[in-house]
Scaffold this motif. Sequence first.
Motif, PDB file in Angstrom:
ATOM      1  N   SER A  29       0.837  -1.203   0.000  1.00  0.00           N
ATOM      2  CA  SER A  29       0.000   0.000   0.000  1.00  0.00           C
ATOM      3  C   SER A  29       0.870   1.250   0.000  1.00  0.00           C
ATOM      4  N   LEU A  30       1.972   1.206   0.717  1.00  0.00           N
ATOM      5  CA  LEU A  30       2.881   2.358   0.772  1.00  0.00           C
ATOM      6  C   LEU A  30       3.468   2.654  -0.605  1.00  0.00           C
ATOM      7  N   ARG A  31       3.724   1.621  -1.386  1.00  0.00           N
ATOM      8  CA  ARG A  31       4.222   1.827  -2.744  1.00  0.00           C
ATOM      9  C   ARG A  31       3.205   2.597  -3.582  1.00  0.00           C
ATOM     10  N   HIS A  32       1.939   2.260  -3.449  1.00  0.00           N
ATOM     11  CA  HIS A  32       0.905   2.981  -4.196  1.00  0.00           C
ATOM     12  C   HIS A  32       0.798   4.430  -3.730  1.00  0.00           C
ATOM     13  N   LEU A  33       0.955   4.637  -2.439  1.00  0.00           N
ATOM     14  CA  LEU A  33       0.854   5.991  -1.905  1.00  0.00           C
ATOM     15  C   LEU A  33       1.945   6.892  -2.483  1.00  0.00           C
ATOM     16  N   ARG A  34       3.112   6.334  -2.733  1.00  0.00           N
ATOM     17  CA  ARG A  34       4.245   7.129  -3.202  1.00  0.00           C
ATOM     18  C   ARG A  34       4.242   7.364  -4.705  1.00  0.00           C
ATOM     19  N   ARG A  35       3.348   6.671  -5.428  1.00  0.00           N
ATOM     20  CA  ARG A  35       3.287   6.851  -6.877  1.00  0.00           C
ATOM     21  C   ARG A  35       2.431   8.056  -7.243  1.00  0.00           C
ATOM     22  N   ARG A  36       2.781   8.667  -8.357  1.00  0.00           N
ATOM     23  CA  ARG A  36       1.968   9.783  -8.844  1.00  0.00           C
ATOM     24  C   ARG A  36       0.653   9.283  -9.438  1.00  0.00           C
ATOM     25  N   VAL A  37       0.720   8.144 -10.112  1.00  0.00           N
ATOM     26  CA  VAL A  37      -0.466   7.558 -10.734  1.00  0.00           C
ATOM     27  C   VAL A  37      -0.650   6.153 -10.171  1.00  0.00           C
ATOM     28  N   VAL A  38      -1.867   5.835  -9.745  1.00  0.00           N
ATOM     29  CA  VAL A  38      -2.149   4.516  -9.193  1.00  0.00           C
ATOM     30  C   VAL A  38      -3.224   3.847 -10.031  1.00  0.00           C
ATOM     31  N   ASP A  62       2.220   6.574  12.329  1.00  0.00           N
ATOM     32  CA  ASP A  62       1.094   5.655  12.532  1.00  0.00           C
ATOM     33  C   ASP A  62       0.429   5.319  11.204  1.00  0.00           C
ATOM     34  N   TYR A  63       1.214   5.117  10.151  1.00  0.00           N
ATOM     35  CA  TYR A  63       0.708   4.887   8.801  1.00  0.00           C
ATOM     36  C   TYR A  63      -0.270   3.715   8.767  1.00  0.00           C
ATOM     37  N   ARG A  64       0.037   2.642   9.465  1.00  0.00           N
ATOM     38  CA  ARG A  64      -0.855   1.467   9.465  1.00  0.00           C
ATOM     39  C   ARG A  64      -2.258   1.847   9.914  1.00  0.00           C
ATOM     40  N   GLU A  65      -2.361   2.675  10.951  1.00  0.00           N
ATOM     41  CA  GLU A  65      -3.668   3.054  11.477  1.00  0.00           C
ATOM     42  C   GLU A  65      -4.427   3.977  10.533  1.00  0.00           C
ATOM     43  N   VAL A  66      -3.703   4.697   9.692  1.00  0.00           N
ATOM     44  CA  VAL A  66      -4.329   5.631   8.763  1.00  0.00           C
ATOM     45  C   VAL A  66      -4.700   4.961   7.445  1.00  0.00           C
ATOM     46  N   ALA A  67      -3.805   4.113   6.925  1.00  0.00           N
ATOM     47  CA  ALA A  67      -3.935   3.638   5.548  1.00  0.00           C
ATOM     48  C   ALA A  67      -4.329   2.177   5.396  1.00  0.00           C
TER      49      ALA A  67
END
Length: 247
Positions: A29-38, A62-67
């Motif tokens: 999920s973090l990889r998708h968050l860092r991309r400009r286009v998903v 607390d990324y896990r709790e948010v995303a």
Amino acid sequence: MLRIHFTEADLLNTRVATAPDASWELVLSLRHLRRRVVPPRYAAWRRDVVARMPHTGGPPEDYREVAVAPYWEDIRASVDGDRALRIRALLDGGVNGLLRSYAPTMRWLPPTLHVRSAVDRDYALRGRGLVLQPSHFCHGVGHLPEDPDAPPVLVHPAAQPQSEPPGDKALARLMGATRAGILIAAGTACTAGELARRVGVSAPTVSHHLSALRDAGLLRTVPHGASVLHVRTRTGSALVNSSCAFR
């Protein structure tokens, strides 16, 4: 391309994971968050997560709790749906049928499974078998541990739901959307919790409908260790299979 080499012992020891892997869902999920286009299926998720994150230029501690945590039921439903598909392929075609069911992400050319990947690599299972781990946030390619001595777990994209066929709508008109959804999902044996997640209703609600479907002879309940599984009867399957006639 990953090329995973099987022996006869590997085929006997291959299985499908029973639940999402929290660590992989976090990383992917973090990889998708860092991309400009998903990919489109993650667009709403990314928009919501970005809106909830502090504007610090990076993910919060607390990324896990948010995303991830707020979307866990969606993640589980995605993995459960893939697992049901794979179990059906296994029942119909054995391990060969199971491995063939992963096309087009994977191609089974016995004794080697070819998997789309960002790396080019040969991987020998050495009799340990393979755990096939569906992932909600995995997209397009598969992932294996870099350490050849680590447990062999192949993380792959969970199957995408298809658009609702006309027969499903006809069945919903006949018996109600919730009961129709439960009956369709129970093509492979499921716990009440799995059915509730797939249909998107609460546990008490699904329990009420299970009782009605069982009393009508459309479902049967069987013990499975400490769990109880629910599966369509022949009558229930006949009703689902003939539902297109009600259009």
